[in-house]
Design a protein around this motif. Structure first.
Motif, PDB file in Angstrom:
ATOM      1  N   THR A 399       0.844  -1.190   0.000  1.00 44.16           N
ATOM      2  CA  THR A 399       0.000   0.000   0.000  1.00 44.16           C
ATOM      3  C   THR A 399       0.881   1.243   0.000  1.00 44.16           C
ATOM      4  OG1 THR A 399      -1.627  -1.227   1.313  1.00 44.16           O
ATOM      5  CG2 THR A 399      -1.903   1.167   1.190  1.00 44.16           C
ATOM      6  N   LEU A 400       0.503   2.243  -0.795  1.00 47.49           N
ATOM      7  CA  LEU A 400       1.305   3.448  -0.963  1.00 47.49           C
ATOM      8  C   LEU A 400       0.512   4.670  -0.519  1.00 47.49           C
ATOM      9  CD1 LEU A 400       2.592   2.660  -4.573  1.00 47.49           C
ATOM     10  CD2 LEU A 400       3.626   1.974  -2.398  1.00 47.49           C
ATOM     11  N   GLU A 401       1.219   5.632   0.097  1.00 48.79           N
ATOM     12  CA  GLU A 401       0.592   6.864   0.583  1.00 48.79           C
ATOM     13  C   GLU A 401       1.256   8.061  -0.086  1.00 48.79           C
ATOM     14  OE1 GLU A 401       1.044   8.850   4.771  1.00 48.79           O
ATOM     15  OE2 GLU A 401      -0.527   7.304   4.902  1.00 48.79           O
ATOM     16  N   VAL A 402       0.423   8.992  -0.567  1.00 51.60           N
ATOM     17  CA  VAL A 402       0.938  10.156  -1.291  1.00 51.60           C
ATOM     18  C   VAL A 402       1.591  11.134  -0.332  1.00 51.60           C
ATOM     19  CG1 VAL A 402       0.330  12.109  -2.778  1.00 51.60           C
ATOM     20  CG2 VAL A 402      -0.847   9.905  -3.053  1.00 51.60           C
ATOM     21  N   ASP A 403       2.776  11.598  -0.723  1.00 53.32           N
ATOM     22  CA  ASP A 403       3.480  12.652   0.010  1.00 53.32           C
ATOM     23  C   ASP A 403       4.175  13.532  -1.029  1.00 53.32           C
ATOM     24  OD1 ASP A 403       4.820  14.301   1.750  1.00 53.32           O
ATOM     25  OD2 ASP A 403       6.129  12.753   2.578  1.00 53.32           O
ATOM     26  N   GLY A 404       3.453  14.555  -1.494  1.00 56.78           N
ATOM     27  CA  GLY A 404       4.000  15.413  -2.535  1.00 56.78           C
ATOM     28  C   GLY A 404       4.141  14.657  -3.839  1.00 56.78           C
ATOM     29  N   ASP A 405       5.352  14.595  -4.374  1.00 59.76           N
ATOM     30  CA  ASP A 405       5.624  13.862  -5.604  1.00 59.76           C
ATOM     31  C   ASP A 405       6.211  12.489  -5.325  1.00 59.76           C
ATOM     32  OD1 ASP A 405       4.683  15.928  -7.132  1.00 59.76           O
ATOM     33  OD2 ASP A 405       6.661  16.703  -7.690  1.00 59.76           O
ATOM     34  N   THR A 406       6.014  12.001  -4.112  1.00 61.53           N
ATOM     35  CA  THR A 406       6.508  10.675  -3.759  1.00 61.53           C
ATOM     36  C   THR A 406       5.374   9.824  -3.208  1.00 61.53           C
ATOM     37  OG1 THR A 406       7.086  11.155  -1.457  1.00 61.53           O
ATOM     38  CG2 THR A 406       8.720  11.721  -3.140  1.00 61.53           C
ATOM     39  N   LEU A 407       5.583   8.517  -3.239  1.00 63.24           N
ATOM     40  CA  LEU A 407       4.660   7.556  -2.639  1.00 63.24           C
ATOM     41  C   LEU A 407       5.429   6.742  -1.616  1.00 63.24           C
ATOM     42  CD1 LEU A 407       2.866   6.222  -5.863  1.00 63.24           C
ATOM     43  CD2 LEU A 407       2.069   8.025  -4.316  1.00 63.24           C
ATOM     44  N   ARG A 408       4.961   6.761  -0.376  1.00 64.01           N
ATOM     45  CA  ARG A 408       5.638   6.036   0.686  1.00 64.01           C
ATOM     46  C   ARG A 408       4.960   4.695   0.904  1.00 64.01           C
ATOM     47  NH1 ARG A 408       5.349   5.909   6.391  1.00 64.01           N
ATOM     48  NH2 ARG A 408       3.625   7.403   6.333  1.00 64.01           N
ATOM     49  N   VAL A 409       5.756   3.649   1.053  1.00 63.16           N
ATOM     50  CA  VAL A 409       5.218   2.308   1.307  1.00 63.16           C
ATOM     51  C   VAL A 409       4.791   2.242   2.768  1.00 63.16           C
ATOM     52  CG1 VAL A 409       5.693  -0.168   1.292  1.00 63.16           C
ATOM     53  CG2 VAL A 409       6.741   1.316  -0.438  1.00 63.16           C
ATOM     54  N   THR A 410       3.481   2.137   2.993  1.00 65.03           N
ATOM     55  CA  THR A 410       2.957   2.132   4.363  1.00 65.03           C
ATOM     56  C   THR A 410       2.544   0.748   4.832  1.00 65.03           C
ATOM     57  OG1 THR A 410       0.733   2.675   3.530  1.00 65.03           O
ATOM     58  CG2 THR A 410       2.160   4.519   4.206  1.00 65.03           C
ATOM     59  N   GLU A 411       2.341  -0.169   3.910  1.00 65.74           N
ATOM     60  CA  GLU A 411       2.043  -1.560   4.269  1.00 65.74           C
ATOM     61  C   GLU A 411       2.686  -2.445   3.213  1.00 65.74           C
ATOM     62  OE1 GLU A 411      -2.030  -2.633   4.941  1.00 65.74           O
ATOM     63  OE2 GLU A 411      -2.534  -0.636   5.696  1.00 65.74           O
ATOM     64  N   ASP A 412       3.368  -3.496   3.647  1.00 68.05           N
ATOM     65  CA  ASP A 412       3.859  -4.488   2.707  1.00 68.05           C
ATOM     66  C   ASP A 412       3.937  -5.832   3.405  1.00 68.05           C
ATOM     67  OD1 ASP A 412       6.182  -4.556   4.177  1.00 68.05           O
ATOM     68  OD2 ASP A 412       7.521  -4.000   2.541  1.00 68.05           O
ATOM     69  N   TYR A 413       4.424  -6.825   2.693  1.00 69.79           N
ATOM     70  CA  TYR A 413       4.383  -8.198   3.190  1.00 69.79           C
ATOM     71  C   TYR A 413       5.622  -8.563   3.987  1.00 69.79           C
ATOM     72  CZ  TYR A 413       7.363  -8.911  -0.906  1.00 69.79           C
ATOM     73  OH  TYR A 413       8.365  -8.828  -1.831  1.00 69.79           O
ATOM     74  N   GLY A 414       6.510  -7.604   4.232  1.00 65.42           N
ATOM     75  CA  GLY A 414       7.682  -7.876   5.053  1.00 65.42           C
ATOM     76  C   GLY A 414       8.959  -8.049   4.269  1.00 65.42           C
TER      77      GLY A 414
END
Length: 458
Positions: A399-414
């Protein structure tokens, strides 16, 4: 389907994912349709109907849908039961008198519909499936059914799939109605639904409309075309043709509350899981329908394997959604592609849709680098990173979260890049020019990606 916005997001990506899977799987062509919210919500085709002549596959091309025929046969039997012309506990010999002295004649219609009769799958000489000989005609089918080898195991011992048993059901329908199987199902099912691209057997007058079927890559480097042939007395097991649009429309008549073909009571009998197909809990089989679990959804439908065509339909009766995927290769991944639609829907509906302020669509697309392809996908009002080369598009999607012109990975499978960012560079028109993936690799939109003749250092 309660969330129409999520459905449209899913179908937008499903279109792109199928196009990728068709090319990646090296399948000549893929045709797909989705019925949702009371109508055909999606219909598309990818690849070629005829490789040798470079004919593009369209939504109207016809496929041999093979064992989907069993659902039509079961529907016809249940219709006759509702009319009092058959009973599920009738023995086959009551309607096919040539089998009065044969063990196959003692099997009930319920046994035959549920593959519980213990009959041979295709007989000891089934090379008609390799086109080495014609499919059996009526007399040859009766000879197979009278053979001492017809009954392989005792009835109701376990699930045992049989095309010969469904051929017998076709003879039962003929005996009960006084009409040919093909004429009966065409009138009582296909024409009742007003479907022009669905039929019980190869139609030579429409030969130019059929997608060519192709052999496998398992035993050769190149596929070769396979002729279409009449399935004769096994039409009730494997003869039907159709396209994905008409097929999902047909399955919509099996949804609760639709009385065009059957009452809900009869549909419940068809969809009730009677037998485990294998040693696992799922899938199961009812009366002419396979029942499977995809995620938490219980789906009914059927697959079809014809020389050169592999097809699959899945229906969520509670959600009112039907998906059909048709491929024109003997090793086509139709089941995987059909299940993909429901897995994407599950992901889109797995969380409550968030309040949205940022424009998510500016990030979405397919990006490529030396190591592969990454899709940035909008589903359920969120962004996800997906690898379309994997068979399950939603499996372990970060899952990715918008932060300006970037997308931060907020959930992944480890095993991913939790907490790291996809960094985007946009051109003057606001379109993605390149990205630096969360793993630190530069990627570009796939339409701009090109490999050099040799990948060299620096």
């Amino acid at each position: 389907m309660s969330d129409g916005e999520s459905l449209q997001e899913v179908l937008t990506y499903y279109r792109s994912w199928l196009a990728f899977r068709q090319r990646f799987s090296r399948v000549p062509g893929v045709q797909a349709a989705v019925f949702a919210d009371g109508s055909v919500a999606f219909s598309a085709a990818y690849g070629l109907a005829d490789v040798e002549s470079a004919v593009p596959l369209t939504e109207r091309h016809l496929f041999r849908i093979a064992s989907h025929s069993k659902t039509f046969t079961a529907t016809a039997v249940l219709q006759l039961v509702e009319q009092g012309r058959l009973r599920l506990d009738d023995k086959a010999e009551m309607h096919v008198t040539e089998l009065v002295d044969a063990p196959a004649g003692k099997l009930t219609l319920r046994d035959l519909l549920s593959h519980a009769g213990g009959l041979t799958r295709d007989s000891d000489d089934a090379d008609f499936w390799q086109l080495a000989q014609p499919f059996p005609d009526r007399e040859q089918l009766l000879a197979m059914l009278r053979s001492p080898d017809a009954a392989v195991i005792a009835d109701n011992e376990r699930f045992k799939y049989t095309n010969i048993g469904y051929g017998l059901l076709g003879l039962v329908i003929e005996g009960a109605t006084g009409r040919s199987y093909n004429d009966h199902v065409r009138t009582e099912i296909v024409e009742k639904l007003g479907l022009s691209d669905l039929g019980p057997e190869l139609d030579p007058a429409r030969s130019a409309e059929y997608a060519s079927g192709y052999s496998s890559l398992a035993y050769a480097d190149e596929r070769v075309p396979i002729d279409h042939v009449d399935t004769q007395a096994l039409a009730s097991a494997t003869g039907f043709y159709g396209n994905a649009r008409d097929l999902v429309t047909y399955f919509s008549a099996h949804l609760p509350g639709d009385d065009r073909l059957l009452t809900d009571a009869s549909k419940r009998q068809m969809q009730h899981p009677l037998w485990n197909v294998g040693t696992d809990e799922w899938p199961k089989y009812g009366l002419g329908l396979q029942i499977a679990k995809v995620g938490d959804r219980e789906l009914f439908g059927h697959g079809g394997g014809y020389p050169g065509h592999i097809t699959r339909s899945l229906v969520d009766g509670k959600a009112g959604i039907a998906v059909s995927v048709l491929t024109n290769a003997i090793d086509g991944p139709a089941q995987q592609m059909a299940e993909g639609a429901f897995k994407l829907l599950d992901l889109a509906q797995s969380k409550e849709r968030p309040e949205q302020s940022a424009d998510l669509s500016r990030f979405t697309g397919r990006y490529a680098g030396l190591w592969g392809v990454t899709d940035i996908v909008q589903l359920g009002g969120r962004l996800y990173s997906m690898d379309p080369s994997q068979g399950d598009p939603a499996d372990k999607a970060p899952t990715l979260e918008v932060d300006g012109d970037t997308l931060r990975v907020t959930e992944d499978y480890g095993g991913g890049s939790y907490g790291q960012r996809y960094q985007f560079t946009f051109d003057a028109d606001g379109r993605p020019e390149s990205i630096r993936s969360a793993g630190g690799l530069r990627m570009v939109p796939i339409e701009r990606f090109a490999l050099p003749p040799r990948v060299t250092a620096g």
